[in-house]
Write a protein that holds these residues in place. Structure first.
Motif, mmCIF file in Angstrom:
data_model
loop_
_atom_site.group_PDB
_atom_site.id
_atom_site.type_symbol
_atom_site.label_atom_id
_atom_site.label_comp_id
_atom_site.label_asym_id
_atom_site.label_seq_id
_atom_site.Cartn_x
_atom_site.Cartn_y
_atom_site.Cartn_z
ATOM 1 N N ASP A 162 2.866 -26.927 39.153
ATOM 2 C CA ASP A 162 3.998 -26.422 39.934
ATOM 3 C C ASP A 162 4.804 -27.555 40.557
ATOM 4 O OD1 ASP A 162 3.781 -23.792 39.363
ATOM 5 O OD2 ASP A 162 2.535 -23.285 41.102
ATOM 6 N N ASN B 172 4.156 -24.293 32.590
ATOM 7 C CA ASN B 172 3.395 -23.507 33.559
ATOM 8 C C ASN B 172 2.988 -22.132 33.028
ATOM 9 O OD1 ASN B 172 5.930 -22.518 33.488
ATOM 10 N ND2 ASN B 172 6.301 -22.547 35.704
ATOM 11 N N GLU C 8 -3.019 -25.587 38.347
ATOM 12 C CA GLU C 8 -1.787 -24.821 38.525
ATOM 13 C C GLU C 8 -0.917 -25.451 39.626
ATOM 14 O OE1 GLU C 8 -2.699 -20.703 38.749
ATOM 15 O OE2 GLU C 8 -0.596 -20.105 38.582
#
Lengths: 448, 330
Positions: free
Chosen positions: A433, A261, A429
Motif C-alpha cells: 500500500d 496490490n 499488504e
C-alpha cells in the motif's frame, strides 16, 4: 561527420591504440602474446581489438558493452573482431564499461545522455528497454529487420525488446532461474526430483519437500537473499506472483492499482513469507550456501551451474515451481541503437551480428547463459539432456518477460521491497500500500 | 588574503591609510610619482594574490558553486534524466510533494535519529579514548595507532567488513555473543536493530579522528593549572571537571559541529550495508536523494530535496552556533 573528421578521428584512435599497446601490453587481446601474465584481463575503457581501422571505412560505430566477467567480455571482443574483419566499410570502436550489478553502468549511460554523447549502439538491461524507448533515447529497428530474422530469436527476447508494438532491442543471451538441488542430500532423504517441465513441483510440493530437507544445520531452500533489495528479487521472485495469476502492473504498463496490490499478488507474497516463517529459507544466507551443501535446494540463475560445478557438487536442476500457470524468469542484457546514431542501418547490422547464432553460441559458452537464438539450442548438445534440458524447456516454453513499463525502475523497487518485507515476516499488504502511491506518481509522468 | 596584502604594502609605505573596507589610500600630500608607484605595486600584489587564489576559485566554482546553482534551478523543474532536452518549469510542485512523501519523512527521521545518537556518543567516546592514551601507560603508541586506524580505512571497506561481522548466521559478532550464551541477533536484517548496528559501526569508525583532535587539545592545557589544583587538594574528578573540560571547551565545540554535519550526511553505510532497508529503516536523507536522482532518474525532485536538506543542515548549524556563543564560546 564528414570524411576528413572521421579520418582524423580514426587517426587519433590509432595513435592512442598504439600508445596503449606499448605501455600496457595486451588488453582484451590474448592471441598476440600468450606468455604475458595478464592475458586474460580485460581492461575497461576503449578496447584494443585485433582488427585495426584502416581509416578508409565509410562508417565508424561507437559501441558500448558492459563488463560483468572477463570471459564474457572476451567473447564480445572476439565477435566484434570478426565483424570488423567481415565488413570492409564499417568499423566498430568498442568501449567496455564496468557493470557492478548496481548503478555503475547506468550512471555512465545517464551521464552520456545528459551530455548528449551516447554511442551508436549500447548494451542495456532488458527491462529498461521501455523507459529508454518511451523517452526516445533508443530507436525502433523494425524497418531494418525482416520477419524471418526476428523469428530466429526466442519469443521472450523479442517480447523484452518490444515496446508499444515496436521492436527496439535484440539480445544474444537469455537467462532463467531453475530449482537447483543437491543430489546427495536428495538421495539421503529419499526425495525424487522432477526431471522435466511436466513433472514440475507445485508450491505445496516445494514447501513439503523443503521442510523435509531442512535440518538443524541445513536449510531446505536458498533464495539468495544476500543479494540485497534489488533487481534479483524481482527477477527471481516475480514468477511466484505470475504463476498465481497476479501481476506487477497492467498490460499497457501504465496502471499499478489493482495489479501490484491485487489479492493474487499479495497471496503469492504471503506464500513466500510462509517459506521463511517455516524456517526452510534463510533471510541472510552466505554467498555459497548451496555450493557448500548448507542448503539442499536453490532458486538460482544459470551461473549457479558454473559455481556448483567448480565446487564439485553433485547437483541437478528442476523447473521453477508453480501454482496455476508454469512460468519462469527471463531477460538479460541486450543491445539497442540510440537516436544519436547517423547510421541506423549499419548499427542494426552490428546488433544482428552480435546476436546471431554464432554470437549466441560463443557468448553462451563463455557465460553459461542460455542462448537467445532458437537454432543455437539445436547445435549445442548439452541442452538435449538433463540437467540443461530443463533450462532449454523453460527458455522456450515458460519464459515470462518482466513488465514492460517506462516506470520500471520504480516498479521493480516497489516489488523488491514487498518481497523483502515478506522475507522478514512483515505485513506484505501494508508495505505494498505504501509503495502504490510512489509508483502511481512515477507513472503520471508518462501518461501526459 | 586582502589583509596580508595591505599589511605588507603598509610596511613599504607608511603614509598609506586603510579605508573602512581595508583598501589602501594614499595621503593627498604625497608627491604624484609615489602614488603611481604605489598603485602599480598594489596592483601587482593583488594580481599575485588572485593568481594563487585562481586554482581554488576555479575548482570551487566548477565543482561546488555551479552544481549548487544548477540544483537550485532544477529543483523548480521536472528534469528527468532520460529526457534532458524536455525540461519544463513546474514552480513549487516538487517542494509540495516533499510534504506528502512518506519516504522523505521516514528518511528525515532516520537521519535525525542517527545524528541525535551518534553526535553525543561519538563525542564521549572520542574524549574517553583521548584521555586514555594521554596517560603515560604502556603501549600508548600501539593504542593510539589502533584507535586511529579505522579512520584511515575507506568507509566502503569498513562497511563491507562490518556487514560480514553482522551476518546473523556466520558473523563474528554472533559467534562472540554465542560464547557468552547470548542468542544470535539479526542485526542488519531487523528493522529494530539495523540503524543501531550502523550507529555502532559509525562511531567505531569515526571516533579515532576526533580523538586525535582532543588529544592535541589535552596536550595544550598548561600543566601548571593541574599543579595549582593539586596544591588546592583537588581530587582527580574535580581536576577533570574544573581544569580539563574548560580547557577543551573550544575544541569540543568544533568537534560537536563537525560531527553533526557529518552525521546528517550519512550515505555510505546504508548504501553498502542495507540499501536503506529493512523496510526503509536505515534510509538516510542523502541516500534517498541519491536514489531518486540516479536510480529513479527524477533529478528535479532530487534537487528539491537537496535544497531542503541544505536548509535543514544550515539551520541546525546556525542554532548550534547561537547556543554555544551565548555561553561565551568560540
Amino acid at each position: 561527420m564528414n570524411k576528413l573528421s572521421i579520418f582524423l578521428f580514426g587517426f587519433i584512435l590509432l595513435f592512442l591504440a598504439a600508445c596503449s599497446s606499448n605501455s600496457e601490453g595486451t588488453s582484451g587481446n590474448s592471441s598476440e602474446d600468450g606468455s604475458t601474465e595478464d592475458e586474460d584481463t580485460v581492461e575497461t575503457g576503449e578496447v584494443e581489438t585485433n582488427v585495426e581501422a584502416t581509416g578508409d571505412e565509410d562508417v565508424v560505430l561507437d559501441f558500448w558493452i558492459h563488463q560483468t566477467g572477463e570471459d564474457e567480455t572476451n567473447a564480445y571482443i572476439e565477435r566484434i573482431d570478426a565483424f570488423n574483419e567481415e565488413h570492409e566499410d564499417i568499423f566498430v570502436e568498442a568501449e567496455v564499461i564496468i557493470d557492478d550489478g548496481a548503478s555503475a553502468y547506468s550512471d555512465s549511460i545517464n551521464a552520456a545522455l545528459v551530455a548528449g554523447n551516447l554511442p551508436d549502439v549500447m548494451a542495456i538491461d532488458g527491462p529498461y528497454v521501455s523507459s529508454f524507448a518511451d523517452a526516445g533515447v533508443i530507436r525502433p529497428i523494425d524497418e531494418y529487420i525482416d520477419e524471418e530474422t526476428k523469428n530466429q530469436y526466442v519469443d521472450s527476447i523479442i517480447q523484452q525488446g518490444t515496446y508499444q508494438d515496436k521492436l527496439y532491442s535484440l539480445g544474444a543471451m537469455e537467462a532463467s532461474v531453475m530449482l537447483y538441488y543437491n543430489k546427495d542430500i536428495f538421495e539421503e532423504e529419499g526425495i525424487e526430483a522432477a526431471e522435466s517441465l511436466d513433472e514440475a513441483w507445485t508450491w505445496d510440493e516445494l514447501m513439503e519437500n523443503a521442510k523435509t530437507l531442512t535440518t538443524e544445520d541445513r536449510y531446505g531452500l536458498n533464495l539468495f537473499m544476500n543479494e540485497g533489495v534489488g533487481e534479483w528479487l524481482t527477477f527471481m521472485g516475480a514468477p511466484f506472483t505470475w504463476s498465481n495469476g497476479g501481476s506487477l502492473v497492467s498490460e499497457n504498463g501504465m496502471e499499478v492499482d489493482g495489479h501490484l496490490n491485487s489479492p493474487e499478488t499479495i497471496e503469492s507474497l504471503n506464500y513466500v513469507k510462509s517459506l521463511f516463517e517455516e524456517g526452510v529459507v534463510s533471510e541472510s544466507p552466505s554467498q555459497t550456501q548451496f555450493e557448500e551443501g548448507d542448503a539442499a535446494m536453490a532458486l538460482g540463475g544459470p551461473w549457479i551451474s558454473v559455481s556448483a560445478e567448480e565446487a564439485e557438487l553433485n547437483w541437478g536442476m528442476m523447473p521453477y515451481p508453480y501454482k496455476d500457470e508454469k512460468v519462469s524468469p527471463s531477460g538479460s542484457m541486450a543491445y539497442a541503437i540510440t537516436e544519436n546514431t547517423e547510421h541506423p542501418e549499419e548499427a542494426t547490422e552490428l546488433m544482428k551480428w552480435m546476436t546471431n547464432e554464432e554470437s549466441a553460441i560463443t557468448v553462451s559458452e563463455a557465460t553459461g547463459m542460455p542462448p537467445a537464438q532458437k537454432s543455437a539450442f539445436d547445435s549445442m548438445e548439452k541442452y538435449d539432456e538433463l540437467p540443461y534440458s530443463i533450462m532449454k524447456e523453460q527458455v522456450l516454453e515458460t519464459a515470462h518477460a518482466r513488465p514492460s513499463t517506462p516506470a520500471y525502475p520504480v516498479v521493480t523497487d516497489a516489488y523488491a521491497q514487498a518481497f523483502h518485507a515478506a522475507a522478514l515476516g512483515e505485513d506484505v499488504e501494508a508495505v505494498i500500500d505504501q509503495q502504490i502511491n510512489r509508483v502511481e506518481r512515477e507513472m503520471k509522468r508518462f501518461k501526459e | 588574503m586582502k589583509k596580508s596584502n595591505s599589511s605588507s604594502a603598509e610596511q613599504l609605505n607608511t603614509n598609506a591609510n586603510e579605508d573602512s573596507r581595508g583598501h589602501l589610500q594614499v595621503a593627498d600630500k604625497k608627491p604624484r610619482y609615489k602614488k603611481k608607484r604605489m598603485k602599480s605595486q598594489k596592483f601587482r600584489e593583488a594580481a599575485t594574490g588572485y593568481f594563487f587564489l585562481a586554482p581554488a576559485l576555479i575548482l570551487l566554482g566548477i565543482f561546488l558553486l555551479y552544481p549548487m546553482g544548477a540544483a537550485f534551478y532544477y529543483s523548480f523543474t521536472d528534469f528527468y534524466i532520460l529526457t534532458p532536452n524536455d525540461v519544463s518549469f513546474i514552480g513549487f510542485e516538487n517542494f509540495s510533494y516533499i510534504l506528502s512523501d512518506a519516504e522523505f519523512r521516514q528518511a528525515f527521521w532516520n537521519t535525525v535519529y542517527f545524528a541525535v545518537i551518534v553526535v553525543p556518543v561519538q563525542l564521549a567516546v572520542a574524549l574517553g579514548l583521548a584521555l586514555l592514551i594521554n596517560k603515560k601507560i604502556r603501549f600508548r603508541v600501539f593504542f593510539r595507532t589502533a584507535f586511529f586506524s579505522p579512520v584511515v580505512m575507506s568507509l566502503v571497506v569498513v562497511s563491507i567488513l562490518w556487514t560480514f561481522m553482522y551476518n546473523p548466521n556466520e558473523g563474528l559478532i554472533n559467534e562472540l555473543l554465542g560464547l557468552f550464551g547470548i542468542p544470535a541477533q539479526p542485526f542488519l536484517n531487523s528493522p529494530d536493530q539495523a540503524m543501531n548496528s550502523i550507529i555502532v559501526m559509525s562511531v567505531w569508525q569515526g571516533a579515532g579522528f576526533q580523538m586525535m583532535i582532543f588529544l592535541a587539545g589535552l596536550q595544550n592545557i598548561p600543566t601548571h593549572l593541574y599543579e595549582a589544583a593539586d596544591i588546592d587538594g583537588a581530587s582527580k574528578w574535580q581536576k577533570f571537571l574544573n581544569v580539563t573540560l574548560p580547557g577543551l571547551r573550544n575544541i569540543a565545540l568544533f568537534i560537536f559541529i563537525t560531527i553533526t554535519i557529518a552525521a546528517f550526511k550519512l550515505l555510505v553505510q546504508p548504501m553498502i550495508m542495507t540499501q536503506g532497508g529493512p523496510l526503509g529503516t536505515t534510509k538516510s536523507l542523502v541516500y534517498h536523494i541519491y536514489e531518486t536522482g540516479f536510480n529513479y532518474r527524477d533529478v528535479g525532485y532530487a534537487s528539491a530535496m537537496a535544497v531542503v536538506f541544505t536548509v535543514i543542515v544550515l539551520a541546525v548549524t546556525i542554532i548550534q552556533r547561537m547556543l554555544t556563543r551565548e555561553e561565551g564560546g568560540v
